[in-house]
Design a protein around this motif. Structure first.
Motif, mmCIF file in Angstrom:
data_model
loop_
_atom_site.group_PDB
_atom_site.id
_atom_site.type_symbol
_atom_site.label_atom_id
_atom_site.label_comp_id
_atom_site.label_asym_id
_atom_site.label_seq_id
_atom_site.Cartn_x
_atom_site.Cartn_y
_atom_site.Cartn_z
ATOM 1 N N ASP A 459 -28.054 42.465 82.720
ATOM 2 C CA ASP A 459 -28.987 43.330 83.429
ATOM 3 C C ASP A 459 -28.308 44.058 84.584
ATOM 4 O OD1 ASP A 459 -30.994 42.603 81.750
ATOM 5 O OD2 ASP A 459 -31.768 41.027 83.054
ATOM 6 N N ALA A 460 -27.312 43.414 85.189
ATOM 7 C CA ALA A 460 -26.666 44.005 86.352
ATOM 8 C C ALA A 460 -25.444 44.834 85.980
ATOM 9 C CB ALA A 460 -26.252 42.907 87.334
ATOM 10 N N ASP A 461 -24.737 44.452 84.898
ATOM 11 C CA ASP A 461 -23.451 45.056 84.593
ATOM 12 C C ASP A 461 -23.486 46.066 83.462
ATOM 13 O OD1 ASP A 461 -22.178 43.525 86.563
ATOM 14 O OD2 ASP A 461 -22.027 41.814 85.216
ATOM 15 N N ALA A 462 -24.594 46.200 82.757
ATOM 16 C CA ALA A 462 -24.693 47.169 81.669
ATOM 17 C C ALA A 462 -25.309 48.459 82.186
ATOM 18 C CB ALA A 462 -25.530 46.607 80.525
ATOM 19 N N LYS A 463 -24.659 49.574 81.891
ATOM 20 C CA LYS A 463 -25.185 50.878 82.275
ATOM 21 C C LYS A 463 -26.010 51.440 81.124
ATOM 22 C CE LYS A 463 -21.067 51.855 85.053
ATOM 23 N NZ LYS A 463 -19.893 52.751 85.208
ATOM 24 N N GLY A 464 -27.073 52.162 81.478
ATOM 25 C CA GLY A 464 -27.922 52.766 80.460
ATOM 26 C C GLY A 464 -28.986 51.792 80.002
ATOM 27 N N ASP A 465 -30.194 52.307 79.829
ATOM 28 C CA ASP A 465 -31.289 51.444 79.401
ATOM 29 C C ASP A 465 -31.970 51.981 78.150
ATOM 30 O OD1 ASP A 465 -32.441 53.660 80.442
ATOM 31 O OD2 ASP A 465 -33.682 52.638 81.923
ATOM 32 N N GLY A 466 -31.283 52.892 77.460
ATOM 33 C CA GLY A 466 -31.853 53.441 76.245
ATOM 34 C C GLY A 466 -31.186 52.832 75.024
ATOM 35 N N THR A 467 -30.795 53.678 74.082
ATOM 36 C CA THR A 467 -30.148 53.189 72.875
ATOM 37 C C THR A 467 -28.638 53.140 73.023
ATOM 38 O OG1 THR A 467 -30.111 55.432 71.978
ATOM 39 C CG2 THR A 467 -31.999 54.046 71.413
ATOM 40 N N ASN A 468 -28.111 53.582 74.153
ATOM 41 C CA ASN A 468 -26.685 53.531 74.418
ATOM 42 C C ASN A 468 -26.435 52.676 75.648
ATOM 43 O OD1 ASN A 468 -25.019 55.716 72.684
ATOM 44 N ND2 ASN A 468 -27.111 56.435 73.033
ATOM 45 N N ARG A 469 -25.633 51.635 75.496
ATOM 46 C CA ARG A 469 -25.332 50.724 76.598
ATOM 47 C C ARG A 469 -23.832 50.681 76.819
ATOM 48 N NH1 ARG A 469 -29.503 46.943 76.823
ATOM 49 N NH2 ARG A 469 -28.604 46.185 78.774
ATOM 50 N N ILE A 470 -23.416 50.598 78.072
ATOM 51 C CA ILE A 470 -22.008 50.476 78.436
ATOM 52 C C ILE A 470 -21.845 49.195 79.235
ATOM 53 C CG2 ILE A 470 -20.061 51.517 79.647
ATOM 54 C CD1 ILE A 470 -21.342 54.232 79.229
ATOM 55 N N PHE A 471 -21.006 48.283 78.742
ATOM 56 C CA PHE A 471 -20.781 46.996 79.389
ATOM 57 C C PHE A 471 -19.410 47.012 80.065
ATOM 58 C CE2 PHE A 471 -23.822 46.230 76.044
ATOM 59 C CZ PHE A 471 -24.752 45.364 76.621
ATOM 60 N N SER A 472 -19.406 47.154 81.384
ATOM 61 C CA SER A 472 -18.160 47.127 82.157
ATOM 62 C C SER A 472 -18.046 45.748 82.809
ATOM 63 C CB SER A 472 -18.171 48.240 83.208
ATOM 64 O OG SER A 472 -18.348 49.500 82.607
ATOM 65 N N VAL A 473 -17.673 44.754 82.026
ATOM 66 C CA VAL A 473 -17.748 43.354 82.460
ATOM 67 C C VAL A 473 -16.381 42.668 82.459
ATOM 68 C CG1 VAL A 473 -20.141 43.064 81.738
ATOM 69 C CG2 VAL A 473 -18.298 42.682 80.076
ATOM 70 N N PHE A 474 -15.311 43.439 82.280
ATOM 71 C CA PHE A 474 -13.997 42.830 82.091
ATOM 72 C C PHE A 474 -13.209 42.749 83.397
ATOM 73 C CE2 PHE A 474 -15.279 44.760 78.086
ATOM 74 C CZ PHE A 474 -15.150 43.668 77.229
ATOM 75 N N ASP A 475 -12.465 41.651 83.547
ATOM 76 C CA ASP A 475 -11.596 41.448 84.700
ATOM 77 C C ASP A 475 -10.316 42.259 84.503
ATOM 78 O OD1 ASP A 475 -10.190 40.540 86.882
ATOM 79 O OD2 ASP A 475 -9.793 38.544 86.062
ATOM 80 N N ALA A 476 -9.965 43.063 85.495
ATOM 81 C CA ALA A 476 -8.794 43.939 85.376
ATOM 82 C C ALA A 476 -7.499 43.153 85.219
ATOM 83 C CB ALA A 476 -8.717 44.859 86.595
ATOM 84 N N ASN A 477 -7.468 41.908 85.673
ATOM 85 C CA ASN A 477 -6.245 41.107 85.621
ATOM 86 C C ASN A 477 -6.200 40.167 84.414
ATOM 87 O OD1 ASN A 477 -5.274 42.161 88.126
ATOM 88 N ND2 ASN A 477 -6.747 40.844 89.183
ATOM 89 N N THR A 478 -7.134 40.315 83.501
ATOM 90 C CA THR A 478 -7.198 39.450 82.328
ATOM 91 C C THR A 478 -7.097 40.289 81.056
ATOM 92 O OG1 THR A 478 -8.628 37.906 83.529
ATOM 93 C CG2 THR A 478 -8.575 37.711 81.130
ATOM 94 N N LYS A 479 -6.397 39.738 80.065
ATOM 95 C CA LYS A 479 -6.306 40.410 78.775
ATOM 96 C C LYS A 479 -7.203 39.697 77.763
ATOM 97 C CE LYS A 479 -1.709 42.417 79.331
ATOM 98 N NZ LYS A 479 -0.365 42.588 78.739
#
Length: 511
Positions: A459-479
């Motif tokens: 709910d906090a990290d996903a952008k967009g509330d329609g049929t398109n969602r963007i999940f920017s949940v990844f740690d920059a220092n982790t692969k």
């Protein structure tokens, strides 16, 4: 059908004209030539629209009458006179403009068909190819109008007519002092938005009869791809750029050319259409919303050039010997020393996903009969999808905690985000990750459910509330190598019978 006059109201027309004596009747002949046959409707400014016959040329005409005439009708008549000077297949022909004092009227081409407003109201949002074709025709018409130094001033779903033979024409020019070529162009963006979403994104002088766009807290309309599935990215970008006042509008002929290119590419689902060509060199001082990659790329080249120049000057002044005190050296912690110019952050790139990199995760008691649909979420075609079975409740009938798409990137990678396009809104989703794929079978899927860890808070990290969602949940220092798009809650099926969703596309962006 709605013939003319169903566009926006001008400030002068907001309250409508005053209807007086001498109202026309069926069978009456105006100017000894135009016989009124049928009252079609009253337009948004209160003028009467009639179907008539030119008794001399024996052809059908549309007659728009205004009460009173005289000074109150000057703008309407002048707009008609100006429009009559432009002959174009996508403009309604204007035949006559007459002022009788107590009333005035404009005689125009009669178009058998319906307005875009009526079409969308009856059928709902149009498919992208048809929306593009309509906007292309209107942009062509505006290019012809603007070439004469005039503007139309009333581009609207009600003045965009679709004839029974497929011809698209623009009617009812109504320009006043506040109108401009830029407004005409932005209105084409409005037409695209309305065609794709069935909502109108522009403000009106008075409340619009068209459904208003879905808006965020700042009043900005949501992008078409956030509202419905299947809108190509380039068409979505073009629409939002035309509506975004921070992005300079192109000339009408440039827009027509761009829409023509998209129109031609529509048969191939807009594959390889490339960047929006008119936006290059047309941007205002504020960076356009969709040109961030271009801006970052140019900035990187400038930084590289500056650093190269500095090193070159130092090499010349020091005889080619390195300067041990140079501030371009890294400090003891491996960070750039004070005074350095740091290179810009890398731009995320879309990772190409192939069918062998994805599979459906369906833990017991799932029957795994939809496993062959995994390829549909990475084929680049939003019309194909992985479709879940139907369940009695949103929580998968309480049979299992969810279902999902497992992505194996082949090797650990730094990731930026995951983007998911679904058929419906209201889908519960989250991103999970693990260290291995324990097996493409029921036991392996159950192991994934038990061991994969959730990233972020949906709910906090996903952008967009329609049929398109963007999940920017990844740690920059982790692969990450294994990423699971996990569906936890289903919306109602389109026909209201139980619960179901289709996942149309899954994209992963990384570095």
């Amino acid at each position: 059908m709605t013939q003319v006059g169903e566009g926006h109201e001008t400030a002068a027309d907001a309250d409508g004209p005053v209807m007086t004596f001498g109202a026309p009747t069926a069978g009456e002949v105006l100017a000894e030539r135009y016989q009124l046959e049928e009252h079609v409707n009253d337009d948004s400014a209160g003028r009467q629209v009639w179907r008539g016959i030119d008794v001399i040329l024996r052809r059908p005409v549309a007659v728009v009458l205004r009460y009173p005439g005289g000074e109150d009708a000057v703008e309407m008549l002048q707009a008609a006179v100006d429009a009559s000077r432009v002959i174009h297949p996508n403009l309604v022909g204007v035949y006559d403009a007459i002022d009788e004092g107590t009333r005035s009227y404009v005689v125009r081409e009669w178009v058998d068909g319906e307005s875009m407003r009526e079409l969308v109201t009856a059928e709902g949002p149009l498919d992208p190819a048809r929306a593009t074709a309509i906007a292309h025709s209107i942009a062509d018409a505006l290019a012809a109008v603007h070439a004469t130094g005039m503007v139309h001033g009333n581009v609207h779903p009600g003045t965009t007519l679709i004839a029974d033979d497929g011809r698209v024409v623009l009617a009812d020019a109504r320009a006043d002092s506040s109108d401009s070529a830029e407004k005409d162009i932005r209105a084409v963006g409005g037409l695209l938005y309305y065609a794709l979403t069935a909502h109108w994104p522009h403000d009106e002088v008075s409340p619009s009869a068209l459904p208003d766009a879905t808006r965020d807290a700042s009043g900005n309309p949501a992008a078409p791809r956030q509202i419905r599935a299947g809108v190509p990215a380039y068409l979505d970008d073009l629409t939002m750029d035309l509506l975004d006042r921070r992005v300079a509008t192109p000339e009408a002929d440039a827009l027509a050319a761009e829409l023509g290119r998209l129109d031609a590419a529509a048969d191939d689902d807009y594959d390889d259409v490339g960047p929006l060509r008119f936006t290059q060199g047309n941007a205002t001082s504020e960076p356009p919303r969709n040109n961030s990659k271009i801006v970052i790329g140019v900035a990187a080249l400038v930084v590289i050039a500056i650093i190269g120049l500095v090193f070159g000057i130092r090499a010349i002044t020091s005889g080619g010997k390195p300067d041990p005190g140079s501030t371009t050296q890294a400090n003891a912690n491996g960070n750039p020393a004070d005074g350095d110019t740091q290179a810009p952050a890398p731009t995320p790139q879309k990772i190409k996903l192939t069918p062998d990199m994805v599979r459906i995760v369906d833990p017991p008691p799932g029957d795994r009969t939809d496993s062959d649909e995994a390829k549909n979420v990475v084929d680049g075609n939003p019309d194909t999808a992985w479709e879940t079975h139907r369940f009695n409740t949103a929580k998968f009938g309480n049979l299992k905690p969810g279902m999902g798409v497992l992505i194996n990137l082949g090797k650990p990678r730094n990731l930026a985000d995951v983007r998911v396009e679904t058929s419906s809104t209201g889908v519960g989703m989250e991103i999970r990750t693990g260290n291995t794929d324990p097996g493409d079978n029921g036991a392996g899927d159950q192991k994934i459910v038990e061991t994969y860890k959730k990233l972020g808070e949906p709910d906090a990290d996903a952008k967009g509330d329609g049929t398109n969602r963007i999940f920017s949940v990844f740690d920059a220092n982790t692969k990450y190598q294994y990423v699971l798009v996990w569906v936890t809650e289903l919306p109602r099926a389109d026909d209201g019978d139980r619960y179901q969703v289709s996942v149309n596309e899954v994209s992963v962006y990384g570095y």
